[in-house]
Scaffold this active site. Sequence first.
Site, PDB file in Angstrom:
ATOM      1  N   HIS A  18      73.953  33.907   6.802  1.00  0.00           N
ATOM      2  CA  HIS A  18      73.679  32.859   7.786  1.00  0.00           C
ATOM      3  C   HIS A  18      74.262  31.528   7.303  1.00  0.00           C
ATOM      4  O   HIS A  18      74.903  30.804   8.059  1.00  0.00           O
ATOM      5  CB  HIS A  18      72.165  32.690   7.982  1.00  0.00           C
ATOM      6  CG  HIS A  18      71.511  33.746   8.824  1.00  0.00           C
ATOM      7  ND1 HIS A  18      71.382  35.049   8.429  1.00  0.00           N
ATOM      8  CD2 HIS A  18      70.939  33.670  10.063  1.00  0.00           C
ATOM      9  CE1 HIS A  18      70.747  35.737   9.373  1.00  0.00           C
ATOM     10  NE2 HIS A  18      70.470  34.919  10.375  1.00  0.00           N
TER      11      HIS A  18
ATOM     12  N   GLN B 146      34.838  40.164  48.459  1.00  0.00           N
ATOM     13  CA  GLN B 146      35.264  40.665  47.160  1.00  0.00           C
ATOM     14  C   GLN B 146      34.577  41.983  46.858  1.00  0.00           C
ATOM     15  O   GLN B 146      35.206  42.945  46.413  1.00  0.00           O
ATOM     16  CB  GLN B 146      34.903  39.634  46.081  1.00  0.00           C
ATOM     17  CG  GLN B 146      35.671  39.772  44.806  1.00  0.00           C
ATOM     18  CD  GLN B 146      37.157  39.756  45.044  1.00  0.00           C
ATOM     19  OE1 GLN B 146      37.840  40.665  44.628  1.00  0.00           O
ATOM     20  NE2 GLN B 146      37.684  38.761  45.730  1.00  0.00           N
TER      21      GLN B 146
ATOM     22  N   HIS C 123      35.757  45.618  47.978  1.00  0.00           N
ATOM     23  CA  HIS C 123      36.911  46.330  47.401  1.00  0.00           C
ATOM     24  C   HIS C 123      36.474  47.608  46.703  1.00  0.00           C
ATOM     25  O   HIS C 123      36.998  48.681  46.961  1.00  0.00           O
ATOM     26  CB  HIS C 123      37.668  45.442  46.415  1.00  0.00           C
ATOM     27  CG  HIS C 123      38.655  44.540  47.079  1.00  0.00           C
ATOM     28  ND1 HIS C 123      39.769  45.019  47.712  1.00  0.00           N
ATOM     29  CD2 HIS C 123      38.704  43.196  47.208  1.00  0.00           C
ATOM     30  CE1 HIS C 123      40.468  44.011  48.211  1.00  0.00           C
ATOM     31  NE2 HIS C 123      39.834  42.889  47.933  1.00  0.00           N
TER      32      HIS C 123
ATOM     33  N   ASP D  95      44.386  35.923  50.620  1.00  0.00           N
ATOM     34  CA  ASP D  95      44.721  37.323  50.390  1.00  0.00           C
ATOM     35  C   ASP D  95      45.865  37.777  51.289  1.00  0.00           C
ATOM     36  O   ASP D  95      46.574  38.727  50.966  1.00  0.00           O
ATOM     37  CB  ASP D  95      43.513  38.222  50.687  1.00  0.00           C
ATOM     38  CG  ASP D  95      42.453  38.129  49.597  1.00  0.00           C
ATOM     39  OD1 ASP D  95      42.801  37.685  48.487  1.00  0.00           O
ATOM     40  OD2 ASP D  95      41.299  38.501  49.860  1.00  0.00           O
TER      41      ASP D  95
ATOM     42  N   GLU E  65      39.533  35.292  38.630  1.00  0.00           N
ATOM     43  CA  GLU E  65      40.742  35.600  39.403  1.00  0.00           C
ATOM     44  C   GLU E  65      40.800  34.678  40.625  1.00  0.00           C
ATOM     45  O   GLU E  65      41.798  34.029  40.880  1.00  0.00           O
ATOM     46  CB  GLU E  65      40.690  37.072  39.827  1.00  0.00           C
ATOM     47  CG  GLU E  65      41.900  37.526  40.620  1.00  0.00           C
ATOM     48  CD  GLU E  65      41.713  38.909  41.217  1.00  0.00           C
ATOM     49  OE1 GLU E  65      40.570  39.426  41.219  1.00  0.00           O
ATOM     50  OE2 GLU E  65      42.711  39.469  41.698  1.00  0.00           O
ATOM     51  N   HIS E  66      39.691  34.643  41.387  1.00  0.00           N
ATOM     52  CA  HIS E  66      39.585  33.773  42.561  1.00  0.00           C
ATOM     53  C   HIS E  66      38.461  32.769  42.337  1.00  0.00           C
ATOM     54  O   HIS E  66      37.339  33.168  42.021  1.00  0.00           O
ATOM     55  CB  HIS E  66      39.221  34.587  43.815  1.00  0.00           C
ATOM     56  CG  HIS E  66      40.150  35.718  44.103  1.00  0.00           C
ATOM     57  ND1 HIS E  66      39.876  37.025  43.726  1.00  0.00           N
ATOM     58  CD2 HIS E  66      41.334  35.751  44.739  1.00  0.00           C
ATOM     59  CE1 HIS E  66      40.868  37.810  44.124  1.00  0.00           C
ATOM     60  NE2 HIS E  66      41.771  37.082  44.736  1.00  0.00           N
TER      61      HIS E  66
END
Lengths: 436, 436
Positions: A426, A265, A268, A367, A333-334
């Site tokens: 209506h 991770q 990145h 991934d 996220e993960h």
Amino acid sequence: MTAPIALRRLNAADPDFARHLDHLLSWESVSDDAVNQRVLEIIQGIRSRGDAALLEYTQRFDGVTATSMAELILPRARLEQAFGRIPEAQRQALAVSAERIRLYHERQKQSSWTYTEADGTVLGQQVTPLDRAGLYVPGGKAAYPSSVLMNAIPAKVAGVAEVVMVVPTPRGELNELVLAAAYVAGVDRVFTVGGAQAVAALAYGTESVPQVDKIVGPGNIYVATAKRHVFGQVGIDMIAGPSEILVVCDGQTNPDWIAMDLFSQAEHDEDAQSILVCPDAAFLDAVEASINKLLPTMERAPIIRASLEGRGALVQVSDMNQAMTVANRIAPEHLELSVADPQQWLPQIRHAGAIFMGRYTAEALGDYCAGPNHVLPTSGTARFSSPLGVYDFQKRSSLIFCSAEGASELGKTASVMARGESLTAHARSAEYRIQD
Amino acid sequence: MTAPIALRRLNAADPDFARHLDHLLSWESVSDDAVNQRVLEIIQGIRSRGDAALLEYTQRFDGVTATSMAELILPRARLEQAFGRIPEAQRQALAVSAERIRLYHERQKQSSWTYTEADGTVLGQQVTPLDRAGLYVPGGKAAYPSSVLMNAIPAKVAGVAEVVMVVPTPRGELNELVLAAAYVAGVDRVFTVGGAQAVAALAYGTESVPQVDKIVGPGNIYVATAKRHVFGQVGIDMIAGPSEILVVCDGQTNPDWIAMDLFSQAEHDEDAQSILVCPDAAFLDAVEASINKLLPTMERAPIIRASLEGRGALVQVSDMNQAMTVANRIAPEHLELSVADPQQWLPQIRHAGAIFMGRYTAEALGDYCAGPNHVLPTSGTARFSSPLGVYDFQKRSSLIFCSAEGASELGKTASVMARGESLTAHARSAEYRIQD
């Protein structure tokens, strides 16, 4: 001799833990005024001058020498050529990944449904695909062929008739693996443009670029800002923050494996976040030792170090129940559950983009090729949003088909409600359908 | 003596038709800089000063005399009291509507799913409700009890543990019918605050107002702007434009019914849009005559006239196929198929928020009690978005549980892909799981 890593250590028993954790997680992406202004000008340029503006911006920002839009269009044949050019191992890996992603996403496809009431009234929803989707792919370093697969395949599975991809080619540089992925994923057309100008072209259309209904895919701050501005004109996917992983370990996994999972991770970018939670202090020490041992062997060591020192943490908890509480607070996220019996903890997990279960399920498998999407909610947005999926490329129309009898009955209720809201037209429209 | 209505007439055979239609549909909501600035200040005020700021803004903007937050909280008991106070017919109508909405939305509930591959690898998605949802309800004139039902019931069906409602009470004015609807819909708590300050309080939390995960419900330009700004911190529903109806008629429905159906949209506000499409010019004349006959009898005649003259149209087409083309171009919020066999045309309709089928299915029935949601995509956004539903209050977490054998196989593919992207930590993390 490399300095040992300065890795933050937190303990959930600390009375200040909640505050420290909040601070660690805090992240706000800011589009400053200058970026906003620049992006609004670019959008306006594309809307008023179409292709001419798109070509100019592309020449200026990407340093390309193209003199006509025709030079910025890649047909399917060029994508196929790229697929033929890459090494056999990569061809194979792309094909295997694409096929697994396709099979998984087929299971997400929603169908139309109706039911009929006793009086013959039919209710339901008609589910249809978007007509056309736009896929933004970053150029240069961050051009990931896996992202092309993850964004394009769900659209194709949904039945989107045309998937249009844009990818900038700074100084004319084309990434063959990205084009090959576009071929495998079934992308229909590629324009070699990028930035806010590409987003604007997809949102509003130009003489060459067809207007799309939704734009997906990651990009830099200009791309993200442009997506925010065109939202409403077209659909957009999430605005992604930096990527994050939370590893929850029972202390029984090989610490080298955990260290490398955290690295995967952190590599990145410097803003990526890797956190390990474990009830066993000795195991946290062991992972830290692995980190220090392995870090010097990594190609992206400086990025990994900056990320771990800036935003990483080793968190000690009292037990696995507390680990689950921390996981839900983070809504990662993960989420890697590197434990003996991950199924046992699943019911306690309320918020996570993707859950990687057991010691063998490295996030990296997900991934690329496990099947599920790698476009996931970041920065705690898993509290309210989901992985990219086929459902993002389908939409629903409510169906209401009242029988004469059904309309008569419903008309009575609608009339009372409408008059309670002072909406007389209506009420009268409903009352016309009441049978005496 | 009232002047006859000046109603726009378009003909799809006109070579300029596409341009005229585009012009008729064009709508852009603009948050000007002053509104943006004001809203950002309010959000900052709430974030830094919590309840104190919320009370101040509420005193200032809503002209209320409350001197503590405690006075701005309504417990469930107060909602129940409102339900007891309203007339029996309204109590009955609310209960019938709520029950039908609940039954319909139960069908939208998504479930978790998994499948197991030959090597034992398990893939799927876990579906969970949001923890807490915030529901914005406008005060004053536009306070619609039906909107409370339509926004709160899907959240409750999804399993959201707590639904928090905010509703401003300008000059202290409470709408009992709105509170009664909140009671019926299962709203857990109500705060009598509104505007950007209420949105900010829900997004960030204050001492009294709990932080929510998603904010839904309509509001004025300040509310809409605030929702745009807090998006990312929390989820939001669509930013709604003016309401629209497209009636497609074969010329065989009572023209008074069609006129009233068009009115029922036009009476919302001057920007609302009512369009009738029909292959029969004589029927368009008949509807226009009905409009002129009925308009003077309407309570909201001035609004209806302004809406029809400003944004309405009667459109002649060559046949029903062309009518479907026009409908797809418009992608209307509400599509009424007032024709003999509406089922026949369904497969041709690609974009619509809700489809009202047959002569008996007045849009008003769907607005209140048919069952489907009345929160629908406006301004052509039905091209890419859906009615509000249970799915908006659920989210998904991908599940990946690799067997040792599965991880070994996937690891080989992931390794090739990761090295192709120069992400070596990803590759090595995957390679650890490859068995020799």
